[in-house]
Motif scaffolding. Sequence first.
Motif, mmCIF file in Angstrom:
data_model
loop_
_atom_site.group_PDB
_atom_site.id
_atom_site.type_symbol
_atom_site.label_atom_id
_atom_site.label_comp_id
_atom_site.label_asym_id
_atom_site.label_seq_id
_atom_site.Cartn_x
_atom_site.Cartn_y
_atom_site.Cartn_z
ATOM 1 N N ALA A 170 -8.139 -4.990 0.045
ATOM 2 C CA ALA A 170 -8.566 -4.085 1.241
ATOM 3 C C ALA A 170 -10.179 -4.268 1.230
ATOM 4 N N LEU A 191 0.791 -1.219 0.067
ATOM 5 C CA LEU A 191 -0.050 -0.042 0.098
ATOM 6 C C LEU A 191 1.030 1.355 -0.103
ATOM 7 N N ALA A 250 -2.775 5.430 2.339
ATOM 8 C CA ALA A 250 -4.012 5.240 2.993
ATOM 9 C C ALA A 250 -4.334 6.254 3.834
ATOM 10 N N LEU A 283 -11.582 6.691 2.551
ATOM 11 C CA LEU A 283 -10.061 6.246 2.905
ATOM 12 C C LEU A 283 -9.542 6.041 1.450
ATOM 13 N N LEU A 335 -6.911 4.899 -0.988
ATOM 14 C CA LEU A 335 -5.998 3.654 -0.976
ATOM 15 C C LEU A 335 -5.316 3.676 -2.482
#
Length: 774
Positions: free
Chosen positions: A242, A123, A126, A199, A201
């Motif tokens: 996710a 990732l 985030a 969120l 990502l």
Amino acid sequence: MFDDAVTPEPAGVADLSSASESPLPAPAVPDGHREGRAPMPGTAPGPLGDTASEAAHDTGAETSRGAASDVVPGADEAPRRYQPLLHDLVVAVLAPTSALSGADGQIRPGGVQGLFHADVRVLSEATLLLDGREPEPIGHALTGPGGARFVVLPRWLGDPGPDPTVRVDRSRHVTAEGMTETIDIVSSADTPVTTTVTLDLRCDFAPIETVKSGGGASPFPAWTDRPGCLAWESEDDVRVTATGDDAHADIRAPRLRWEITLPPRGRTTLRWQVEVDDPRAVVTTPARPVEWGAARVTADDHRLTRLFDRSLDDLRSLRLAETGAPRDTFLGAGVPWFLTLFGRDSIWAARMLLPLGTDLAAGTLRVLARRQGVRSDPGSGEDPGKIMHELRRHDVVLSGNGLRLPAAYYGTIDATPLWISLLHDAWRWGMPEDEVAALLPAMEAALEWLAGDADADRDGFLEYIDTNGHGLANQGWKDSGDSVRFRDGRRAEAPIALAEVQGYAYEAAVNAAALLSAFGRPGTDRWREYAQGLAERFRARFWVDGPHGAHPALALDRDKRPVDALTSNIGHLLGTGLLSAQESAAVAALLGSPAMAEGFGVRTMSSGDGGFSPLSYHCGSIWAHDTAIVIAGLARAGFGAEAARLAEGLLAAAESFDYRLPELFSGDARDAVVRPVPYPAACRPQAWSAAAAVTIVHAALGLHPDVPAGTVSLRPLAGAPLGALTARGFRVAGTEITAEVDRTGHATLTNLPPTLTTTARPLHQNPDDLLPAG
């Protein structure tokens, strides 16, 4: 350790009066992130942690918030990248996974922020938003292995007035295969609160060496196969998923979204998690419980207790195993650059943790024995009997520098003798004899390497040279390209014979002779004679007259000239048995002099040397493990006061770093700075830095078992300079014991197995009484 030399950050200097600094602006987000475009090729891989320092200077450094580069106006050359800085990041780790974020909990694109798994960034962003805005951070804390908690305020929500009435607690827990977060939103407002929580990502699958070199990669497009889910897949089959509980997933952004309404004084909890499926990882989490029990330390100096507790949390989080042998545990070297098997580091960390038991040492020994060299290969540095240096998931190639490191790399001069001594010391602490016996063939192969390929010119010293020009220029623990210098600052040229490596070899030969004798195998006299001859040669060739007195040189160069800088390397000779009483006293005096010890530990190089710089990776900085090894050597050799002064420096540094000692920090004098200056690219946590806490306790107690002989000696520092101290849960022969030292220096030992007898007395004052083991 490994080269991590950093070109100074163009802007942004740590405020020594504050634990934090203002965040730098986040870089612009690439178009591909918002539109979910296909990935573009990433930058060429950059220097790994142990590449030569010239490589690090070529690639430089980068801010922790985003890539930084310098371009000379009108110049045709490409921008110069800078290595990412990470001293102000919050790290949560449960190997082989780690999360690096800002103090606000946000993982922003750029720099070294991200969620990493087995050397891949899974990732790269985030970012938590409420109504499209970032809440303001007010605090964070680590919450045990893999855990961190962040508190932020969306002050535009809730009742008007000076007191915030809506707060957000973001609790992160890193797992071996990913990460989970809970987001608690609590309102004390008298009116309902409505907000949109998102969120953002993204995933770039950047290799760790690319990130370290200041590069990155374009984000991969997200896809989904079920509600509330985003997924990415790399070209080498790493899959990242996710999932947000009750969330809406938008693959175009990509982001997770929640619409929430809180009643007056209401609350809600949002949950999301990321899972990583990585079939090509070479390391994994161990398939067994933690190798040590609930060890506890109480001390008059509460800093020691706090450091011990935090360090054990970090050591638990750094446990690793090979994917093909998940029950043999070793410690990954450090986060983020070195979360894998490193021969030297994993050995030293296991050796420093022997007071907690022998299981970790046994696993480390077996892992490295399985990968012991069996052939001569100049490309990898492999030789028969040689212990490896580093294990990665793929070969590392550094464009423009010439460095090419294979996935299994053997470019280390010291891991092999250190492996032998770890086996011996684990035997002395009570490692089962059948497990020791199974490793004796590997030990004998390692011994043959000592007397053979390790001494290519047959002058009787261990030396190294990178024969193919594509590996590490320096192959001791100070392996940056500029670490071996004369007093006037000139660099020594290879082949190099390092001082401390000769001490390691002497100790290994003596230790191996003891094992061979005990197990009825041939070679005892040969290796005792080898050790005696090495000591005589060392005494004749290495000692130099310095401005403050005679001392061993740092090394011999290619022309067999002593490299006459005064460095911490000589402290590693204490306790090996290589030095006489008078020589030990001379070394101890210099290590305790202001030029070496006026900082928060022992400097890697004297402030009087021409190559000294307090922020040099290996020429003036302070390393926690290096200082701890010197503390242990001083204590063994009878120099308790000097050992205690260095221990106090480490404890003061630990307090400044919230009891998570970094890989290294600046070597500034204590009277010049209020607190130690961070080395901005240092790993934290680092295995052997965390293990330093155990070494300090061990040195204070002076606990030295010889289980095969049926004895345990307890030789605490005379006068208890660190105050009263009790250690519970230390292990001798697999049995948990309690060791105590009161304020007068009197020592007691309880719950020892009945087959062992104890000798308790103040630490010997005769440095000739040096035991190379335990």
